[in-house]
Write an enzyme that holds these catalytic residues in place. Structure first.
Site, PDB file in Angstrom:
ATOM      1  N   CYS A   1      -0.702   3.999   2.145  1.00  0.00           N
ATOM      2  CA  CYS A   1      -0.324   3.943   3.002  1.00  0.00           C
ATOM      3  C   CYS A   1       1.213   4.569   3.683  1.00  0.00           C
ATOM      4  CB  CYS A   1      -0.308   2.860   3.985  1.00  0.00           C
ATOM      5  SG  CYS A   1      -2.549   1.860   3.283  1.00  0.00           S
ATOM      6  N   ASP A   2       1.564   3.786   2.898  1.00  0.00           N
ATOM      7  CA  ASP A   2       3.386   3.508   3.761  1.00  0.00           C
ATOM      8  C   ASP A   2       4.420   4.166   3.037  1.00  0.00           C
ATOM      9  OD1 ASP A   2       2.056   1.373   5.514  1.00  0.00           O
ATOM     10  OD2 ASP A   2       3.281   0.163   4.200  1.00  0.00           O
TER      11      ASP A   2
ATOM     12  N   CYS B   1       0.954  -1.055   0.035  1.00  0.00           N
ATOM     13  CA  CYS B   1      -0.240  -0.303  -0.206  1.00  0.00           C
ATOM     14  C   CYS B   1       0.695   1.226   0.381  1.00  0.00           C
ATOM     15  CB  CYS B   1      -0.745  -0.664   1.192  1.00  0.00           C
ATOM     16  SG  CYS B   1      -2.177   1.806   1.090  1.00  0.00           S
TER      17      CYS B   1
END
Ligand code: NAP
Length: 346
Positions: free
Chosen positions: A155-156, A152
């Site tokens: 997300c990261d 992701c």
């Protein structure tokens, strides 16, 4: 945990709302259903090699885009917070999987991995989806250890270890294009690794990626080994046409090779699309093809796939279940559903 959900030969209690799954969608549905005094039971899933209760955020280190946490929140902690919030309103929790759901009977009849039977007047399916991985040993180890391997980018990707690095994105679909383009905000260079010589992505997304000066493509290439002890240092790529291998130094690896919805137990139960996602035919509704069964989160959404959108649909599913129970569900002796949905704000 529900003491009344049977398994010992006795007929189980009929639940008003059973929520299957324990990601943001499941816990949000539980919080809303519990505050509506529907006494929900959450079947949160049994820990396995591929999935643990709490869903995909349990594999995410820092969540920086969930509103309400200006400093970000650890993914596992965020899920524990949501679980605790549901428990605060007396949500009951069963740490098992639902392995069977019989839609032909009302109340619905379900079987769990532990051999228990559950009966429910409404069901919210929030079992999520899991990112597809290549299945390489070091890939899995580093992904679990926060070692620079993720599925992701949104997300990261903005986390400090990925800044100013050469990052690799595997895949040739819209997600790979989107994630690679997103990563160029932080990375020194992004290398898209694709196993063929043409992208599957829509032309406009592919064009945008190809025109970005920070992106280059390793065509006809597949990752056969992930290098690094505590943190990723590189990849071994194999040319899919010649079989030759070469090394590529990278400081991060992002998988974008699709997701698989957790719907194996729903085949032939509710309508699924060709990829296995639950279909919710009406816009802005979480109803499925079976009355009384609602779907929320990534199990019905392969487009947004965000914690906050999953939580939003979890809320919608609980409200719809509540309204269905109040106005549409077949009446039953002993049911104590409030005649009108209760107020939710505050
Ligand atoms: P996808 O379209 O299924 O693409 C997956 C990609 O991964 C394909 O290029 C595939 O290669 C590759 N792949 C699959 N298994 C692989 C493996 N084992 N090794 C190496 N490569 C592998 O998935 P997606 O990109 O996640 O998109 C899913 C859906 O969401 C699509 O409908 C997409 O249009 C939509 N989406 C839309 C947007 C947007 O419009 N903003 C953004 C993201 C996603 P092959 O091509 O060789 O099969």
């Amino acid at each position: 945990m529900s003491q009344e959900s049977g398994g010992n030969g006795t007929e189980p209690k009929v639940e008003d709302v059973v929520i299957i799954g324990s990601g943001p969608a499941g816990w949000t549905a539980a919080i809303y259903a519990a505050r509506a005094r529907l006494d929900p039971l959450v079947v949160e899933g049994a820990p396995s090699r591929e999935m643990i209760p709490g869903g995909q955020l349990m594999f995410t280190t820092e969540v920086e885009n969930y509103p309400g946490f200006p400093e970000g929140r650890d993914g596992q902690q965020l899920m524990m917070d949501m679980r605790a919030q549901a428990e605060r309103f007396d949500t009951r929790i069963m740490t098992e999987d639902v392995v069977e759901l019989d839609p032909s009977e009302r109340p619905f009849r379900m079987k769990t991995s532990g051999g228990k039977e559950i009966r429910a007047r409404t069901v919210v399916v929030a079992t999520g989806a899991r990112a597809n991985w290549l299945g390489l040993e070091n890939e899995e180890r580093l992904a679990q250890a926060g070692g620079g391997v993720s599925a992701c980018a949104v997300c990261d990707g903005a986390l400090p270890p990925f800044r100013d690095q050469v990052l690799a994105v595997v895949g040739g679909g819209d997600s790979a294009m989107e994630e690679a383009t997103y990563l160029t905000k932080f990375a020194r260079e992004v290398v898209i690794i694709h196993r063929r010589d043409t992208f599957r992505a829509s032309p406009i997304m592919a064009e945008r990626a190809l025109e970005n000066p920070k992106i280059r493509v390793a065509w006809n290439s597949q990752v056969v080994e992930v290098l690094g002890d505590d943190f990723i240092t590189g990849l071994v790529l194999e040319d899919t046409e010649t079989g030759e291998t070469r090394e590529l130094e990278v400081g991060g690896l992002f998988m974008a090779i699709g997701h698989t919805p957790n719907t194996a137990f729903l085949k032939g139960v509710v309508q699924l699309d060709e990829k296995g996602y639950i279909q919710t035919p009406e816009a802005w509704r979480t109803r499925t093809s079976v009355e009384g069964i609602f779907a929320a989160g990534d199990v019905m959404d392969d487009y947004f796939r965000q914690a906050v959108t999953a939580a939003g649909t979890g809320c919608m599913a609980a409200l719809e279940a509540e309204r269905y129970l109040a106005h549409e569900a077949p009446a039953e002796a002993g049911s104590e559903i409030p005649a009108e949905p209760v107020a939710h704000e505050g």
